[in-house]
Design an enzyme around this catalytic site. Structure first.
Site, PDB file in Angstrom:
ATOM      1  N   HIS A 142       0.828  -1.210   0.000  1.00  0.00           N
ATOM      2  CA  HIS A 142       0.000   0.000   0.000  1.00  0.00           C
ATOM      3  C   HIS A 142       0.860   1.257   0.000  1.00  0.00           C
ATOM      4  CE1 HIS A 142       1.093   0.736   4.201  1.00  0.00           C
ATOM      5  NE2 HIS A 142       0.933  -0.564   4.377  1.00  0.00           N
ATOM      6  N   GLU A 177      -2.196  -7.201   7.662  1.00  0.00           N
ATOM      7  CA  GLU A 177      -0.862  -7.126   8.253  1.00  0.00           C
ATOM      8  C   GLU A 177      -0.838  -7.850   9.598  1.00  0.00           C
ATOM      9  OE1 GLU A 177       2.180  -7.259   8.261  1.00  0.00           O
ATOM     10  OE2 GLU A 177       2.819  -5.271   7.589  1.00  0.00           O
TER      11      GLU A 177
END
Length: 419
Positions: free
Chosen positions: A223, A299
């Protein structure tokens, strides 16, 4: 008044490499009986999936026109084109703009073959396009042997028993350009994977290997930046779920433009965390694709370390940090996830996605730990390799997964699109 002839065209194309050796297949079907009226297939050399799909459409339209001498006359012929390429269906229906220079002349050629009022387009799932898919693969197989596809050698019709085909064909009706809504996007019609009689160990080394068809290729996008990224703070799935910063939004636009220019991504899958969803949305807007959310791509949960810098963790939880650095089985302070736990989660996600997207190129928008884990596992590297990789914000990596269990790391931490 004479009733128009009605046909269904099913067309497909594929590229083993995207771009790579490519071919197309098309079949013209009687919608009343399910009978195959004409087949077409050709190996076209090195090309992309989308070029091959358009070539298949053109071949199908020409084959249908050849069956009706006065096909160009108004009302003489009605055709419903069915394809599992969302891109081609939406572009030919006029709902998506045709931006890629390779697509514009092909779309124009397809539009000239029959009157616009004679053709409608419908998206269908891949499993309902087996006949054309098989023809495309037969063409690519022939090209690999240095030959062209021969109708006499084709077995593609065996994928679609005509005793049941007619019931699955919709009536050829509806306004010009009317395409059924579909959830899938542009996809590669690539080699089907034959079922193995028993599991075999992956082949290694440089020896000759069987043709395994196209791999599932994961383009791994980290990202864009958040406010925490330049400060190098732990930012996992157990913290504040920050949005992209202005810099991160710019990075997302840069990678979106780059991927649109390449034209190879067919599906987008994202972590559920906001920074990934925002990055994925920027790419999806450029490519005209939807985003599927996959929980397994989130994550690591860094527990009590969320939002802290490495130095702050060292100061407050020094002993715990040393243990974490020394063993993948140790979790961060306060109930976070160990790297071993993340590896199990990511491995299960990888297995699901490689099965779902066999032969396709898929963008996975995710985080540092999942990307490093996928790369580490592909290389067969030990857990400590996680600390020896650099992954910049908005960087691109890529791993290809083959039918025999082998994986190939093709790219790591590419940031050329940001320069």
């Amino acid at each position: 008044m004479t009733q128009p002839r009605q046909f269904v065209i099913e067309a497909d194309g594929g590229s083993r490499g995207n771009p790579g050796p490519a071919g197309y297949g098309a079949v013209v079907i009687d919608p009343a009986t399910g009978e195959t009226l004409a087949e077409a297939a050709e190996y076209i050399g090195v090309a992309t999936n989308n070029v091959a799909e358009y070539k298949g459409l053109i071949a199908g339209l020409k084959a249908a026109k050849a069956l009706v001498p006065d096909a160009s006359a108004d009302g003489a012929l009605r055709v419903r084109v069915r394809m599992d390429s969302k891109l081609v269906v939406e572009q030919m229906s006029g709902r998506w703009k045709i931006k890629h220079p390779d697509m514009k002349p092909l779309a124009a050629e397809a539009a000239r073959i029959l009157p616009a009022s004679a053709v409608t387009y419908e998206w269908i799932p891949r499993e309902r396009n087996k006949h054309a898919d098989r023809l495309a693969n037969e063409a690519m197989d022939a090209g690999k042997r240095g030959k062209q596809w021969e109708p006499s050698a084709s077995t593609a019709s065996l994928d679609t028993p005509r005793s049941s085909a007619a019931s699955g064909l919709p009536p050829v009706s509806g306004p010009p350009g009317d395409a059924a809504a579909g959830a899938a996007k542009a996809r590669a019609a690539l080699a089907s994977r034959p079922a193995a009689a028993s599991p075999a160990a992956p082949q290694v080394g440089w020896g000759a290997a069987p043709d395994l068809g196209a791999p599932a290729t994961f383009v791994l996008l980290r990202h864009g930046e958040t406010a925490l990224t330049p400060e190098k703070r732990f930012s996992g799935s157990g913290g504040s779920d920050p949005e992209l910063s202005a810099a991160g939004r710019h990075q997302a636009e840069c990678i979106a433009r780059s991927l649109a220019d390449r034209g190879t991504v067919e599906e987008i899958v994202s972590s559920p965390l906001r920074r990934c969803r925002e990055t994925a949305a920027a790419v999806a807007a450029r490519l005209g694709l939807e985003v599927r959310i996959e929980e397994g791509l989130r994550e690591t949960d860094f527990g009590a370390w969320e939002g802290l810098t490495f130095a702050e963790v060292r100061e407050r939880y020094g002993t715990d940090l040393d243990a974490w650095l020394a063993s993948a089985k140790v979790a961060p302070t306060g109930g976070g996830e160990s790297f071993a736990e993340v590896a199990r989660r990511v491995s299960a996600t990888r297995d699901r996605l490689t099965t779902r997207y066999a032969g396709r190129t898929v963008l996975l928008v995710t985080h540092v730990t999942p990307i490093k884990t996928l790369v580490r596992l592909a290389l067969g590297a030990p857990p400590e390799a996680m600390f020896r990789m650099e992954l910049s914000a908005a960087s691109v990596s890529a791993v290809a997964y083959y039918a025999d269990g082998n994986a190939s790391v093709r790219l790591l931490n590419d940031t050329s699109h940001l320069r």
